[in-house]
Design a protein around this motif. Structure first.
Motif, PDB file in Angstrom:
ATOM      1  N   SER A 220       0.811  -1.216   0.000  1.00 53.16           N
ATOM      2  CA  SER A 220       0.000   0.000   0.000  1.00 53.16           C
ATOM      3  C   SER A 220       0.848   1.271   0.000  1.00 53.16           C
ATOM      4  O   SER A 220       0.338   2.354  -0.299  1.00 53.16           O
ATOM      5  N   VAL A 221       2.123   1.168   0.362  1.00 52.11           N
ATOM      6  CA  VAL A 221       3.014   2.337   0.391  1.00 52.11           C
ATOM      7  C   VAL A 221       4.230   2.027  -0.475  1.00 52.11           C
ATOM      8  O   VAL A 221       5.179   1.374  -0.011  1.00 52.11           O
ATOM      9  N   PRO A 222       4.254   2.441  -1.730  1.00 50.54           N
ATOM     10  CA  PRO A 222       5.373   2.119  -2.627  1.00 50.54           C
ATOM     11  C   PRO A 222       6.711   2.558  -2.054  1.00 50.54           C
ATOM     12  O   PRO A 222       6.875   3.689  -1.605  1.00 50.54           O
ATOM     13  N   GLY A 223       7.650   1.626  -2.041  1.00 50.59           N
ATOM     14  CA  GLY A 223       8.996   1.914  -1.560  1.00 50.59           C
ATOM     15  C   GLY A 223       9.232   1.548  -0.108  1.00 50.59           C
ATOM     16  O   GLY A 223      10.377   1.499   0.336  1.00 50.59           O
ATOM     17  N   TRP A 224       8.151   1.274   0.643  1.00 47.89           N
ATOM     18  CA  TRP A 224       8.288   0.948   2.073  1.00 47.89           C
ATOM     19  C   TRP A 224       7.900  -0.499   2.308  1.00 47.89           C
ATOM     20  O   TRP A 224       6.895  -0.981   1.780  1.00 47.89           O
ATOM     21  N   THR A 225       8.707  -1.208   3.110  1.00 51.24           N
ATOM     22  CA  THR A 225       8.369  -2.556   3.551  1.00 51.24           C
ATOM     23  C   THR A 225       8.611  -2.631   5.058  1.00 51.24           C
ATOM     24  O   THR A 225       9.167  -1.713   5.669  1.00 51.24           O
ATOM     25  N   LEU A 226       8.207  -3.743   5.650  1.00 52.14           N
ATOM     26  CA  LEU A 226       8.447  -3.907   7.082  1.00 52.14           C
ATOM     27  C   LEU A 226       9.929  -3.882   7.428  1.00 52.14           C
ATOM     28  O   LEU A 226      10.302  -3.572   8.568  1.00 52.14           O
ATOM     29  N   ALA A 227      10.778  -4.194   6.469  1.00 54.91           N
ATOM     30  CA  ALA A 227      12.222  -4.121   6.705  1.00 54.91           C
ATOM     31  C   ALA A 227      12.674  -2.685   6.965  1.00 54.91           C
ATOM     32  O   ALA A 227      13.764  -2.460   7.496  1.00 54.91           O
ATOM     33  N   ASP A 228      11.842  -1.703   6.610  1.00 52.21           N
ATOM     34  CA  ASP A 228      12.181  -0.294   6.793  1.00 52.21           C
ATOM     35  C   ASP A 228      11.587   0.303   8.064  1.00 52.21           C
ATOM     36  O   ASP A 228      11.708   1.504   8.299  1.00 52.21           O
ATOM     37  N   GLN A 229      10.964  -0.536   8.906  1.00 49.30           N
ATOM     38  CA  GLN A 229      10.235   0.011  10.053  1.00 49.30           C
ATOM     39  C   GLN A 229      11.139   0.595  11.130  1.00 49.30           C
ATOM     40  O   GLN A 229      10.668   1.370  11.969  1.00 49.30           O
ATOM     41  N   ASP A 230      12.419   0.263  11.125  1.00 46.54           N
ATOM     42  CA  ASP A 230      13.319   0.898  12.082  1.00 46.54           C
ATOM     43  C   ASP A 230      13.719   2.294  11.610  1.00 46.54           C
ATOM     44  O   ASP A 230      13.870   3.205  12.429  1.00 46.54           O
ATOM     45  N   ALA A 231      13.866   2.474  10.300  1.00 46.11           N
ATOM     46  CA  ALA A 231      14.194   3.797   9.762  1.00 46.11           C
ATOM     47  C   ALA A 231      12.961   4.681   9.702  1.00 46.11           C
ATOM     48  O   ALA A 231      13.024   5.883  10.001  1.00 46.11           O
ATOM     49  N   MET A 232      11.843   4.094   9.306  1.00 42.91           N
ATOM     50  CA  MET A 232      10.581   4.828   9.178  1.00 42.91           C
ATOM     51  C   MET A 232       9.499   4.031   9.907  1.00 42.91           C
ATOM     52  O   MET A 232       8.784   3.237   9.306  1.00 42.91           O
ATOM     53  N   PRO A 233       9.375   4.216  11.212  1.00 40.81           N
ATOM     54  CA  PRO A 233       8.486   3.362  12.011  1.00 40.81           C
ATOM     55  C   PRO A 233       7.003   3.623  11.727  1.00 40.81           C
ATOM     56  O   PRO A 233       6.610   4.729  11.364  1.00 40.81           O
ATOM     57  N   HIS A 234       6.208   2.563  11.922  1.00 40.71           N
ATOM     58  CA  HIS A 234       4.757   2.721  11.849  1.00 40.71           C
ATOM     59  C   HIS A 234       4.185   3.073  13.215  1.00 40.71           C
ATOM     60  O   HIS A 234       3.246   3.853  13.331  1.00 40.71           O
ATOM     61  N   ALA A 235       4.734   2.467  14.282  1.00 44.18           N
ATOM     62  CA  ALA A 235       4.274   2.709  15.657  1.00 44.18           C
ATOM     63  C   ALA A 235       2.762   2.567  15.761  1.00 44.18           C
ATOM     64  O   ALA A 235       2.103   3.337  16.451  1.00 44.18           O
ATOM     65  N   TYR A 236       2.211   1.559  15.082  1.00 45.69           N
ATOM     66  CA  TYR A 236       0.754   1.400  15.074  1.00 45.69           C
ATOM     67  C   TYR A 236       0.316   0.048  15.612  1.00 45.69           C
ATOM     68  O   TYR A 236      -0.801  -0.395  15.365  1.00 45.69           O
ATOM     69  N   LYS A 237       1.227  -0.586  16.373  1.00 46.88           N
ATOM     70  CA  LYS A 237       0.867  -1.798  17.092  1.00 46.88           C
ATOM     71  C   LYS A 237       1.231  -1.689  18.568  1.00 46.88           C
ATOM     72  O   LYS A 237       1.164  -2.675  19.298  1.00 46.88           O
ATOM     73  N   GLY A 238       1.611  -0.514  19.014  1.00 48.89           N
ATOM     74  CA  GLY A 238       2.029  -0.361  20.403  1.00 48.89           C
ATOM     75  C   GLY A 238       3.428  -0.912  20.611  1.00 48.89           C
ATOM     76  O   GLY A 238       4.075  -1.437  19.707  1.00 48.89           O
ATOM     77  N   GLY A 239       3.946  -0.792  21.830  1.00 50.86           N
ATOM     78  CA  GLY A 239       5.238  -1.379  22.167  1.00 50.86           C
ATOM     79  C   GLY A 239       6.419  -0.542  21.719  1.00 50.86           C
ATOM     80  O   GLY A 239       6.362   0.688  21.655  1.00 50.86           O
ATOM     81  N   THR A 240       7.506  -1.223  21.387  1.00 53.23           N
ATOM     82  CA  THR A 240       8.791  -0.553  21.176  1.00 53.23           C
ATOM     83  C   THR A 240       8.800   0.368  19.968  1.00 53.23           C
ATOM     84  O   THR A 240       9.624   1.291  19.910  1.00 53.23           O
ATOM     85  N   GLN A 241       7.930   0.150  18.998  1.00 47.94           N
ATOM     86  CA  GLN A 241       7.871   1.079  17.869  1.00 47.94           C
ATOM     87  C   GLN A 241       7.511   2.494  18.339  1.00 47.94           C
ATOM     88  O   GLN A 241       7.997   3.476  17.787  1.00 47.94           O
TER      89      GLN A 241
END
Length: 421
Positions: free
Chosen positions: A141-162
């Motif tokens: 749904s977001v071209p260019g972004w994958t879960l592998a990029d969540q440390d550089a560009m976090p989603h922070a949409y599941k709670g916790g350490t994000q």
């Protein structure tokens, strides 16, 4: 260690070995397995256990030992909550309600055999299965972004350490830097959530980095509580927040995590923090169980929250496709009580009452400036249908807005007690 219904299971190995044992012989007590320990799953497990008074064997599967709520995580970003205040344990569910709590991942459902497989190797039999796995993301749904990029560009949409990661990134922004949020397409968890987040980020930046800018890139034409948020942003954060909707290319984007760039309809924007909230679908275990549709959600029977594809499975909260209710912690908690009643009725013959549901979503815009939206619902043949609703009004006085915020604090204390005992 011998595991009983009143023993808190400390390790996956012990849980897997002990809980697989009932498959070897007859089991007189009905068995319910609940997957997911959030607002839906923890509530369902507690209500099934407490109201059946030992008549049902309840097992709750949740990989985390401390559950950090996604709701109120925005207030942590704004400095109104401490991180540890969002964390809750499962000890009371085990010690006071006799629930077998298994800290492991559910990785398989055999609907014919009525079993759940665990990553640690255990296999749990059930008479009824409750799935409340929350959301997973649609990376495409977001071209260019994958879960592998969540440390550089976090989603922070599941709670916790994000959430901790995103807060650290915001606080480390250079003077006058830019925080960008890529908002999700409908439907998604907590409709006002991204815009409360913008408010909380703006509150933090106003205090520590007042020349910083916020850019919202949004594929939706409109969003929940839009008038209330826009009024609040103008009152508290004038000139700081800019939203690009689909009429200006907000639905034509590319993300470049390595360069920290966002491309909007061909225009390159350099940013310092990028909070990417992707499109969403039901948590993976619902798909594995074969009860999701082409849209990625699990359709349910409104009066019981049973899967329309398997009457022995109930699906709660964000993962379900049920009609008019938003995907929220309050909704999941409300649906869990209806599902618990239906499970008890099916397994023990206890009384079944007409299903009623409710939801309220509070949002904090700035200090003591709280707003809310909510509704009541009933079950029809086709869907959970809205019967009445309410929303805060623009121009409300400060005392009412403060009271609304304080009401949200009371709700948080109440719902977490309702979930975890």
């Amino acid at each position: 260690m011998t595991v009983t219904r009143r023993t808190f299971i400390g390790t996956t190995v012990a849980a897997s070995a002990t809980l697989a044992a009932p498959m070897l012989g007859a089991q007189a007590t009905p068995r319910v397995v609940v997957v997911g320990g959030g607002a839906g799953g923890a509530t369902a497990a507690r209500y099934i256990a407490k109201d059946s008074q030992g008549g049902i064997d309840v097992t709750l599967i949740e990989p985390t030992r401390t559950y950090y709520t996604c709701f109120f995580s925005n207030l942590y970003l704004g400095g109104f909550q401490e991180y540890d205040d969002l964390g809750h344990s499962y000890g009371t569910l085990a010690s006071d309600y006799g629930i077998n709590v298994v800290h492991d991942w559910a990785i398989g459902v055999d609907r014919d055999a009525k079993t759940v497989s665990l990553a640690g190797g255990g296999v749990l039999p059930y008479d009824r299965l409750v799935l409340s796995p929350g959301i997973d993301f649609r990376e495409e749904s977001v071209p260019g972004w994958t879960l592998a990029d969540q440390d550089a560009m976090p989603h922070a949409y599941k709670g916790g350490t994000q959430a901790k990661l995103l807060k650290a990134q915001i606080e480390a922004m250079p003077e006058g830097g830019t925080y960008a949020m890529v908002a999700p397409p409908n439907p998604y968890r907590c409709p006002p959530g991204p815009y409360e987040r913008v408010s909380m980020v703006a509150h933090t930046l106003k205090n520590i980095n007042p020349t910083a800018k916020i850019l919202i890139i949004d594929p939706k034409e409109k969003f929940s509580k839009q008038g209330l948020f826009e009024e609040g942003w103008n009152n508290h954060y004038a000139g700081m927040i800019d939203r690009i909707g689909p009429d200006f290319g907000g639905d034509i984007i590319e993300i470049r995590p390595d360069a920290m760039e966002v491309v909007v309809d061909g225009t390159v924007e350099s940013v310092d923090v990028c909070n990417v909230i992707p499109g969403q679908k039901a948590g993976r275990i619902a798909e594995i169980a074969g009860i999701t549709n082409e849209a990625g959600w699990a359709p349910v029977v409104p009066a019981t929250m049973q899967s329309r594809m398997d009457e022995n499975i109930h699906v709660l909260g964000d993962a379900s496709q049920q009609g008019d209710m938003p995907k929220s912690g309050y909704s999941a908690n409300s649906q869990a009580k209806v599902a618990a009643m239906a499970v008890r009725n099916a397994l023990t013959g206890s009384r079944m009452f007409p299903a009623k549901f409710s939801n309220t979503c509070w949002s904090l815009i700035d200090t003591d400036d709280g707003v809310k939206v909510g509704a009541s619902y009933e079950a029809t043949e086709e869907k959970i249908a809205k019967t009445s609703g309410f929303i805060s009004e623009t121009g409300e006085d400060a005392a009412l807005r403060k009271a609304t915020y304080e009401e949200s604090l009371g709700w948080y204390a109440g719902i977490t007690t309702d979930m975890f005992g």
